[in-house]
Enzyme design. Structure first.
Site, PDB file in Angstrom:
ATOM      1  N   GLU A 234     -16.660  12.321  11.271  1.00 26.54           N
ATOM      2  CA  GLU A 234     -17.938  11.629  11.132  1.00 26.54           C
ATOM      3  C   GLU A 234     -18.047  10.619  12.271  1.00 26.54           C
ATOM      4  O   GLU A 234     -17.039  10.196  12.834  1.00 26.54           O
ATOM      5  CB  GLU A 234     -18.061  10.934   9.773  1.00 26.54           C
TER       6      GLU A 234
ATOM      7  N   ASP B  79      -8.273  -4.913  13.666  1.00 24.51           N
ATOM      8  CA  ASP B  79      -8.016  -3.534  13.228  1.00 24.51           C
ATOM      9  C   ASP B  79      -7.517  -3.524  11.785  1.00 24.51           C
ATOM     10  O   ASP B  79      -6.712  -2.677  11.396  1.00 24.51           O
ATOM     11  CB  ASP B  79      -6.983  -2.884  14.162  1.00 24.51           C
TER      12      ASP B  79
ATOM     13  N   TYR C 200     -11.754  11.733  11.785  1.00 32.00           N
ATOM     14  CA  TYR C 200     -12.653  11.201  10.763  1.00 32.00           C
ATOM     15  C   TYR C 200     -13.709  12.228  10.354  1.00 32.00           C
ATOM     16  O   TYR C 200     -14.263  12.163   9.267  1.00 32.00           O
ATOM     17  CB  TYR C 200     -13.364   9.940  11.255  1.00 32.00           C
TER      18      TYR C 200
ATOM     19  N   ASP D   7      -0.164   0.894  13.501  1.00 29.51           N
ATOM     20  CA  ASP D   7       0.149   2.201  14.097  1.00 29.51           C
ATOM     21  C   ASP D   7       0.580   2.060  15.548  1.00 29.51           C
ATOM     22  O   ASP D   7       1.133   3.004  16.127  1.00 29.51           O
ATOM     23  CB  ASP D   7      -1.056   3.132  14.007  1.00 29.51           C
TER      24      ASP D   7
ATOM     25  N   GLU E  39       0.844  -7.981  12.050  1.00 27.62           N
ATOM     26  CA  GLU E  39       0.792  -6.871  11.088  1.00 27.62           C
ATOM     27  C   GLU E  39       1.612  -7.272   9.863  1.00 27.62           C
ATOM     28  O   GLU E  39       2.774  -7.646   9.988  1.00 27.62           O
ATOM     29  CB  GLU E  39       1.351  -5.602  11.719  1.00 27.62           C
TER      30      GLU E  39
ATOM     31  N   GLN F  66       0.831  -1.204   0.000  1.00 28.25           N
ATOM     32  CA  GLN F  66       0.000   0.000   0.000  1.00 28.25           C
ATOM     33  C   GLN F  66       0.865   1.253   0.000  1.00 28.25           C
ATOM     34  O   GLN F  66       2.063   1.200   0.261  1.00 28.25           O
ATOM     35  CB  GLN F  66      -0.896  -0.001   1.246  1.00 28.25           C
TER      36      GLN F  66
END
Length: 365
Positions: free
Chosen positions: A353, A276, A351, A201, A220, A148
């Site tokens: 939101e 997550d 976010y 993170d 991860e 990514q």
């Protein structure tokens, strides 16, 4: 900072517009700027006038007969003088329109200019498709991993923000997210076995380690996320990512699916599984979206390693995505074992939101 600036000015009139009269009233403003004019008109569909300056800046004046007048102005400027010239032109247009219609304007709307093609990208969509402009002032980190694109951008309000392949993941301000996906302070992690899926993170790991668990295993896939966050997201992860092993935790740099399958085969069980990895997909066509298949696989495998009285925590998505959330809840009824769930809605600062989080547990006999 040089960038293309797109400025807009909208007028919603209280009555139908005389398109020709509006055009003639505004023409001199653009002509004073030395702009070349091209006019198109369509019977019953109004006028489009385009004005082009020698430096390549241009303006579109669109006049709709039902009473909507739109001005779009695009320029490429890297100095204050250019921005002031645009503001002055739009001020003149607004003044002339108010003179022309004598208060018969229902709404005048001038949005902040959209900056396009600059070094810093400030615009990121919300999950439900609204455009948000963040107060980004620095690109802290920008690298492509094998999996990514990883960006860490600095926001004046939210601190450093982790963005993965265009999705806002977590900001240093977003402790509310981490707390929600851990059970919102209602759980006792003391002496417990915890499995974190994703979480590169380091926020979840950092907060759980404080609560004296027996062992936390974090899986991860992307080492580069960890490397970026341990350097630039330390308000979120502290020093927990500096080493892949600690007194009560270990970080595995692996794909979580083979790990889950291995644990299930070995009979290894956890008190808590925290997913997550990804939000509930926006698509409501599970047959056509591989993310739904991935999500169902993770759910099934996670239930196989979750103790009978254990809990599984995960994020859902934006509260406005009711169809996607309903579909997710339907998937829960299709797992290999019956489950029950609860959900809560949390405001995650960066976010902009409301975000839904789920707690899922095996149905007791």
């Amino acid at each position: 900072m040089a960038a293309a600036r797109h400025s807009t000015l909208d007028f919603l009139l209280g009555a139908a517009a005389d398109c020709n009269a509006v055009l003639k009233a505004l023409q001199p403003i653009f002509q004073e700027q030395g702009m070349t004019e091209t006019v198109h008109n369509w019977e019953d569909h109004g006028y489009l006038a385009t004005y082009i300056k020698k430096n390549g800046s241009f303006a579109n004046l669109r006049i709709y007969p039902h009473g909507l007048v739109l001005v779009d102005l695009q320029s490429y400027e890297d100095h204050t003088k250019g921005r002031d010239e645009v503001d002055q032109l739009l001020n003149k247009v607004e003044e002339r329109m108010k003179e022309l219609f004598h208060g018969n304007i229902k709404r005048v709307k001038r949005l902040p200019a959209i900056l396009r093609g600059g070094v810093i990208d400030r615009y990121w969509p919300t999950a439900d498709g609204r455009l948000v402009e963040y107060d980004i002032d620095e690109v802290v980190y920008d690298e492509d991993s094998p999996f990514q694109n990883i960006k860490i951008l600095h926001s004046k309000q939210f601190g450093n923000i982790l963005i993965l392949s265009g999705d806002v993941n977590l900001a240093e301000s977003d402790l509310a997210y981490t707390q929600a996906i851990m059970g919102s302070g209602k759980e006792d992690y003391t002496g417990k076995e915890v499995l974190i899926l994703g979480g590169g993170d380091g926020g979840i790991l950092y907060e759980i380690v404080k609560l004296k668990p027996k062992m936390v295993t974090m899986v991860e896939i992307d080492q580069m996320v960890i490397d970026g966050c341990k350097k630039y997201m330390r308000k979120t992860c502290g020093d927990v990512l500096d080493n892949l092993k600690g007194e009560c935790y270990q970080v595995l740099i692996e794909d979580c699916i083979p790990v889950l399958k291995r644990y299930a085969k070995e009979g290894r069980m956890f008190d808590y599984v925290i997913n997550d990895l990804t939000a509930v997909p926006i698509s409501t066509s599970p047959e056509e979206d591989s993310t739904w298949e991935f999500l169902r696989l993770i759910l099934d495998l996670s239930m196989k390693v979750l103790k009978q009285d254990g809990k599984y925590f995960t994020q859902g998505n934006c509260i406005n995505l009711t169809d996607a959330l309903t579909l997710y809840e339907e998937q829960l009824s299709r797992l290999y074992c019956p489950v029950e769930f609860s959900k809560e809605t949390v405001c995650v600062p960066s976010y902009m939101e409301l975000w839904v989080f789920y707690t899922i547990w095996k149905k007791q006999n």
